[in-house]
Structure formats: C-alpha cells, structure tokens
Write a protein that holds these residues in place. Structure first.
Motif, PDB file in Angstrom:
ATOM      1  N   ALA A  98       0.771  -1.185  -0.025  1.00  0.00           N
ATOM      2  CA  ALA A  98      -0.047   0.012   0.000  1.00  0.00           C
ATOM      3  C   ALA A  98       0.864   1.319  -0.124  1.00  0.00           C
ATOM      4  N   ALA A  99       1.874   1.303  -0.880  1.00  0.00           N
ATOM      5  CA  ALA A  99       2.679   2.165  -0.998  1.00  0.00           C
ATOM      6  C   ALA A  99       3.402   2.847   0.316  1.00  0.00           C
ATOM      7  N   GLY A 100       3.807   1.871   1.397  1.00  0.00           N
ATOM      8  CA  GLY A 100       4.318   2.008   2.467  1.00  0.00           C
ATOM      9  C   GLY A 100       3.279   2.861   3.517  1.00  0.00           C
ATOM     10  N   MET A 101       2.002   2.813   3.165  1.00  0.00           N
ATOM     11  CA  MET A 101       0.871   3.318   3.934  1.00  0.00           C
ATOM     12  C   MET A 101       0.128   2.460   4.555  1.00  0.00           C
ATOM     13  N   GLY A 102       0.349   1.334   4.483  1.00  0.00           N
ATOM     14  CA  GLY A 102      -0.620   0.034   5.227  1.00  0.00           C
ATOM     15  C   GLY A 102      -0.548   0.053   6.976  1.00  0.00           C
ATOM     16  N   GLY A 103       0.526   0.747   7.224  1.00  0.00           N
ATOM     17  CA  GLY A 103       0.590   0.793   8.981  1.00  0.00           C
ATOM     18  C   GLY A 103       0.183   1.939   9.252  1.00  0.00           C
ATOM     19  N   GLU A 104      -0.120   3.182   8.342  1.00  0.00           N
ATOM     20  CA  GLU A 104      -0.657   4.194   8.830  1.00  0.00           C
ATOM     21  C   GLU A 104      -1.901   4.244   9.664  1.00  0.00           C
ATOM     22  N   PRO A 105      -2.900   3.653   8.932  1.00  0.00           N
ATOM     23  CA  PRO A 105      -4.096   3.525   9.936  1.00  0.00           C
ATOM     24  C   PRO A 105      -3.815   2.925  11.415  1.00  0.00           C
ATOM     25  N   VAL A 106      -2.918   2.163  11.440  1.00  0.00           N
ATOM     26  CA  VAL A 106      -2.570   1.348  12.550  1.00  0.00           C
ATOM     27  C   VAL A 106      -2.189   2.570  13.754  1.00  0.00           C
ATOM     28  N   LYS A 107      -1.154   3.348  12.949  1.00  0.00           N
ATOM     29  CA  LYS A 107      -0.561   4.284  14.083  1.00  0.00           C
ATOM     30  C   LYS A 107      -1.328   5.305  14.545  1.00  0.00           C
ATOM     31  N   ALA A 108      -2.575   5.657  13.493  1.00  0.00           N
ATOM     32  CA  ALA A 108      -3.362   6.586  14.112  1.00  0.00           C
ATOM     33  C   ALA A 108      -4.321   5.981  15.093  1.00  0.00           C
ATOM     34  N   ALA A 109      -4.606   4.632  14.983  1.00  0.00           N
ATOM     35  CA  ALA A 109      -5.518   3.995  15.918  1.00  0.00           C
ATOM     36  C   ALA A 109      -4.724   3.974  17.152  1.00  0.00           C
ATOM     37  N   LEU A 110      -3.593   3.624  17.528  1.00  0.00           N
ATOM     38  CA  LEU A 110      -2.756   3.601  18.374  1.00  0.00           C
ATOM     39  C   LEU A 110      -2.500   4.788  19.179  1.00  0.00           C
ATOM     40  N   LEU A 111      -2.338   5.900  18.414  1.00  0.00           N
ATOM     41  CA  LEU A 111      -2.435   7.295  19.055  1.00  0.00           C
ATOM     42  C   LEU A 111      -3.649   7.549  19.746  1.00  0.00           C
ATOM     43  N   LYS A 112      -4.926   7.207  19.235  1.00  0.00           N
ATOM     44  CA  LYS A 112      -6.132   7.542  20.068  1.00  0.00           C
ATOM     45  C   LYS A 112      -6.292   6.436  20.913  1.00  0.00           C
ATOM     46  N   ARG A 113      -5.979   5.529  20.528  1.00  0.00           N
ATOM     47  CA  ARG A 113      -6.482   4.357  21.707  1.00  0.00           C
ATOM     48  C   ARG A 113      -5.646   4.599  23.120  1.00  0.00           C
ATOM     49  N   TYR A 114      -4.386   4.760  22.880  1.00  0.00           N
ATOM     50  CA  TYR A 114      -3.329   4.618  24.119  1.00  0.00           C
ATOM     51  C   TYR A 114      -2.816   5.971  24.502  1.00  0.00           C
ATOM     52  N   TYR A 115      -2.848   7.218  23.523  1.00  0.00           N
ATOM     53  CA  TYR A 115      -2.473   8.284  23.904  1.00  0.00           C
ATOM     54  C   TYR A 115      -3.261   9.585  23.878  1.00  0.00           C
ATOM     55  N   GLY A 116      -4.725   9.080  23.475  1.00  0.00           N
ATOM     56  CA  GLY A 116      -5.751  10.307  23.320  1.00  0.00           C
ATOM     57  C   GLY A 116      -5.629  11.392  22.272  1.00  0.00           C
TER      58      GLY A 116
END
Length: 336
Positions: A98-116
């Motif tokens: 995914a053009a090196g973007m496959g993990g970007e939604p994961v990063k956004a989800a982790l920032l939201k879930r664990y760091y608000g």
C-alpha cells in the motif's frame, strides 16, 4: 468495501507478491548462494554497529514525525511514544502493498487508543510526516543522481535513474501541492455541484477540516517544517553510513560517494516498487545490478542485500513484540 473489491485487492496482493518472488528468484540464480552466505557471516559483530545506525535513524525519523504532531510537546517522553507507535506501524508498512501506507491507520489507531490523540490530529501528522520524508528524499536522491552522473555507471543506468527521479519529484510536488493549496477541497466542492455527486456533501466538511489542518501547519509552523525536513534528510544520510560500514565489515571498503550512489539507487528502486511488500526482490535486484556495475562483483551486492534484510527482519520482530505489548496496556493510559 464490497466482497468484489476485497477479492480484487487480495488478487493484487498475490500478484505483487508473485512479482517480487520472481525477481528474488532471478537474483538468486545470478549468484553463488554459498559464497554469498559465507561472506555475509563475516560481518560478525559489525551487525551490532549496523543495528545501532538503524536505531539512530529510526529515532530521528520518530522525532521528525513528532514535530508534525503539533498537539504534543517535543520532549523525550513523547519521543518514546512516537517511536513505539512507529515501530509497530512499520511492521504493517513492510508487509502490506500500500505504498508504505498500510501501517498508517494502525499508527493513528494506537495514538487514539493509548495516548488520546484524535484521529484527525493523528492522520494529519501522518500525512505531514510522509510529505516531509518525501521532500527530504527528493533532496537526497537529487544529490545522489548528481554523483551518479559523474560516475562510471553505464549510460542506461543513468537514464533510468533520471527518469525515475523526475517521476518521483513530480509525484512529491503533486502530493505537496494537493495539501498546500487545498486541491482536494476544491475538487470536492466542484463535484458537489453536480446532481450525481450530491453524496459528496456528507464527507466534504471532513475534507475541508483536514485540508485546513495541513495548510495551518505549512503556514504557521514553517520552522517546524524546515527543521523536520532537515532531520529527515539526516535520516536518509544514515543509510549511506550503513552501506559504507557494511562494506568495511565485509572487507571491501568503498568511498562515501559510492555509498551515496548505491543507497540513492536502492531507495529510488524501493520508491518505484512500493506495490511490492518490502520491495522484496526489487531491492535485491538493485543491489545486484548497481554493485555489479560499480565493483564488478554482483555477488557482493547480494551479500549486502542479505545483511540489510537480516537487519530488517530483526527490526520487524522487535516491532511485532512492541505491538503485542500494546495489547496488554490500559486504554488512554497517560502515566506511561
């Protein structure tokens, strides 16, 4: 996503993997695998140095992303957090086509879930981080091409590199222009006037909001943007040191200019083969051809590729472990 779209995506993934596998098979048939393995082992304790270099590059990259997260302070605590999130996200970026973007939604989800950090803020920082890295890579590749032009590489290699660099520069400029001049909002507003596109109104305000956040960063945080690009360039320069010292540990030293040319060629190939997970096969092919042309030893290039892949595998395993540890943490735990 419909079942038909899901099936098409799955088929594309298989095709990309097969393409990468075919390239890898071709590379392996071009060298003496026993000799490559024996030479790769000679790196020995040098692997610790190479891992240290990559760790430093990853920390720099994490801080670059942190600079795009304007809602958080630029301190060590948040650097550690962004580093962990980035480590986990890169596992997905490496395995998904995914053009090196496959993990970007994961990063956004982790920032939201664990760091608000809200999804809008997280997604904005991710887009900015990607743009910053691309701009820095343009600078890095341009200098590499200048060095390549004066090298003894075949004219055909230089022509392909020139075409690839021109395409990458154009793509980067377009990616930046879309953000800076709100082209997505402009296009969305224009389309929403047509009867057949009335549903666009439902998402248009989200597009306007995202565009506004991006433009605000570029116009109100110019210092951060320039500093982040400079740091991202340093991150790419660390890759040169990795190539240089890998060759030292293999007892085949090269000049810093040659190391820059090789790293630039490899990164250009990786950028052009984003659709292949981890650019498997393509990266090895780049090492094979460039090393063969510059040193007369294609096998040496594959040896360097093997060393780099080993480093990548260790890094992905570390990221996977961190991802597992995240699952044991309380949600919105601000004490860590």
């Amino acid at each position: 996503m419909s079942s038909g779209q899901g099936g098409a995506l799955k088929s594309l993934k298989i095709i990309y993997l097969l393409a990468g596998g075919a390239l890898l098979v071709w590379v392996l048939t071009e060298v003496d695998l026993v000799a490559v393995a024996a030479e790769a082992v000679t790196v020995g304790w040098g692997m610790v140095v190479l891992l240290g270099l990559y760790f430093a590059a990853f920390v720099i990259d994490s801080f670059t992303w942190q600079m795009a997260l304007t809602a958080v302070p630029l301190n060590a605590r948040w650097l550690y957090r962004t580093w962990k999130v980035r480590m986990v996200g890169e596992v997905f970026n490496s395995v998904l086509p995914a053009a090196g973007m496959g993990g970007e939604p994961v990063k956004a989800a982790l920032l939201k879930r664990y760091y608000g950090i809200g999804y809008k803020q997280g997604t904005t920082s991710i887009i900015l981080g990607k743009t910053i890295n691309m701009v820095a890579l343009v600078i890095f590749l341009s200098i590499g091409f200048f060095l390549m032009a004066g090298s003894g590489l075949p004219t055909a290699y230089k022509s392909v590199a020139a075409a690839g660099l021109a395409s990458f520069i154009a793509g980067t400029f377009l990616f930046f222009a879309v953000q800076r001049f709100k082209l997505t909002s402009v296009a969305g507003s224009w389309l929403s006037r047509w009867p057949f596109a009335h549903r666009i109104d439902d998402v248009l305000h989200h597009i306007h909001d995202m565009d506004g956040r991006l433009v605000q960063f570029y116009t109100h945080h110019k210092g951060r943007f320039a500093g982040a690009v400079a740091l991202a360039l340093v991150n790419w320069l660390v890759g040169i040191a990795e190539i240089y010292y890998t060759m030292v540990f293999l007892d085949h030293p090269i000049s810093w200019n040659d190391a820059w040319i090789i790293e630039a060629a490899v990164q250009l190939v990786r950028a052009g083969t984003f659709f292949i997970p981890a650019s498997i096969g393509a990266q090895e092919g780049a090492f094979l051809l460039v090393y063969g042309a510059m040193t007369g030893s294609p096998g040496l290039g594959v040896t360097v590729a093997v060393v780099r892949r080993f480093r990548e595998i260790l890094w992905l395993l570390w990221g996977a472990v961190l991802g597992t540890l995240f699952s044991f943490r309380p949600v919105h735990d601000e004490s860590r």
